[in-house]
Motif scaffolding. Sequence first.
Motif, PDB file in Angstrom:
ATOM      1  N   ASP A  70      54.077   2.926 -18.506  1.00  0.00           N
ATOM      2  CA  ASP A  70      53.906   1.766 -19.379  1.00  0.00           C
ATOM      3  C   ASP A  70      53.971   0.443 -18.629  1.00  0.00           C
ATOM      4  OD1 ASP A  70      53.649   3.314 -21.705  1.00  0.00           O
ATOM      5  OD2 ASP A  70      55.824   3.453 -21.918  1.00  0.00           O
ATOM      6  N   HIS A  71      54.280   0.482 -17.333  1.00  0.00           N
ATOM      7  CA  HIS A  71      54.406  -0.751 -16.543  1.00  0.00           C
ATOM      8  C   HIS A  71      53.735  -0.522 -15.188  1.00  0.00           C
ATOM      9  CE1 HIS A  71      57.269  -2.229 -19.552  1.00  0.00           C
ATOM     10  NE2 HIS A  71      57.840  -1.037 -19.475  1.00  0.00           N
ATOM     11  N   ALA A  72      52.445  -0.236 -15.232  1.00  0.00           N
ATOM     12  CA  ALA A  72      51.727   0.213 -14.043  1.00  0.00           C
ATOM     13  C   ALA A  72      51.723  -0.820 -12.918  1.00  0.00           C
ATOM     14  CB  ALA A  72      50.295   0.576 -14.418  1.00  0.00           C
ATOM     15  N   ASP A  73      51.701  -2.113 -13.244  1.00  0.00           N
ATOM     16  CA  ASP A  73      51.584  -3.140 -12.223  1.00  0.00           C
ATOM     17  C   ASP A  73      52.809  -3.217 -11.314  1.00  0.00           C
ATOM     18  OD1 ASP A  73      49.183  -3.707 -13.372  1.00  0.00           O
ATOM     19  OD2 ASP A  73      49.754  -5.653 -14.197  1.00  0.00           O
ATOM     20  N   PHE A  74      53.933  -2.687 -11.756  1.00  0.00           N
ATOM     21  CA  PHE A  74      55.184  -2.871 -11.020  1.00  0.00           C
ATOM     22  C   PHE A  74      55.406  -1.837  -9.920  1.00  0.00           C
ATOM     23  CE2 PHE A  74      55.727  -5.295 -14.829  1.00  0.00           C
ATOM     24  CZ  PHE A  74      56.525  -6.374 -14.468  1.00  0.00           C
ATOM     25  N   GLY A  75      54.631  -0.776  -9.925  1.00  0.00           N
ATOM     26  CA  GLY A  75      54.751   0.218  -8.862  1.00  0.00           C
ATOM     27  C   GLY A  75      56.043   1.001  -8.872  1.00  0.00           C
ATOM     28  N   PHE A  76      56.624   1.187 -10.064  1.00  0.00           N
ATOM     29  CA  PHE A  76      57.904   1.894 -10.145  1.00  0.00           C
ATOM     30  C   PHE A  76      57.829   3.316  -9.586  1.00  0.00           C
ATOM     31  CE2 PHE A  76      59.291  -0.745 -14.089  1.00  0.00           C
ATOM     32  CZ  PHE A  76      59.736  -1.762 -13.262  1.00  0.00           C
ATOM     33  N   GLU A  77      56.655   3.924  -9.664  1.00  0.00           N
ATOM     34  CA  GLU A  77      56.526   5.299  -9.168  1.00  0.00           C
ATOM     35  C   GLU A  77      56.672   5.362  -7.650  1.00  0.00           C
ATOM     36  OE1 GLU A  77      52.553   3.462  -8.652  1.00  0.00           O
ATOM     37  OE2 GLU A  77      54.116   3.408 -10.195  1.00  0.00           O
ATOM     38  N   ALA A  78      56.475   4.232  -6.971  1.00  0.00           N
ATOM     39  CA  ALA A  78      56.599   4.183  -5.511  1.00  0.00           C
ATOM     40  C   ALA A  78      57.870   3.478  -5.058  1.00  0.00           C
ATOM     41  CB  ALA A  78      55.378   3.485  -4.905  1.00  0.00           C
TER      42      ALA A  78
END
Length: 236
Positions: A168-176
Amino acid sequence: MGAMPYEPPTHTVERSLRATTGAKIVAGVDEVGRGAWAGPVTVCAAITGLRRPPAGLTDSKLLTARQRAELAAELRQWVTAYALGHASPQEIDDLGMTASLRLAAVRALEGLPVRPDAVILDGKHDYLGAPWRVRTVVKGDRSCVAVAAASVIAKVHRDNVMAELAVDHADFGFEANAGYPSPVHKAALEKRGPTPHHRLSWAYLDALPQWRHLKKVRVAGGGATREVEGQLGFDF
C-alpha cells in the motif's frame, strides 16, 4: 550453507546460568527495528535447550536475505519454543524506545508456552528489568545460540511485515529498506510525507519543513503525545 567466516554461537551462557542460578529454562531475546523510521520494533524470545543448532546460525546481520529466510524456516521447527512481540509506531511515539522495547519483549516472553527461569538479552543494557532474571551479553546474537536464533526469527518476521506494508506504500521501498533510512525512503517522505506506519517523534521530520508540523514529542510525566513544530526528537 557452507563454511562460515566466524565462530558459531555456543551454549556457554546458558550453561553458566543453569550452573549459577539453577535456571532450567533459558530464553534468548533479541530485537529488530530499533533504528527504523517506520514500522514496529519487534522482539523474539526463543528457547532452544542445549541441542546442537542448525549449521550457519549466527547474528542475522551477518547473513544474506536468502540465508536468513532459509535458516528462519529451519529454526522455527528446531527451537523448543519461540514467540514474537511488537510495539507499534504509535506506542514508540507515546512511550519512547526503551519502554517500547520492554513492552515488546514482555509480549514475546508472555507468549511462550512456558515461563523462562532466566533471559539472555542481547547488548549491554537491560531494558527488560524485574521481575525477569536477565543476563545481558554484548554481541549475544553472535555468541549465544538462543539469542542468535531469536535474532534470525525476529529479522525475517519483521522484514515480511514491512514487505506487506509496501503493497500500500510502494514509493517508500519498505520491501527493501524495512523502514530504515534509504534514498528511496527519504525521497518518498519528502514527496508524500509520513505514512500511518511512521514514527512521528523522530528527528527525520526536522529535515522536512513541509511535514514538520506533524512532529510529536512525549509530554513530560505522561504517555500522551502532542504536536509540535521545530523541536528535536528524542535521541534513541
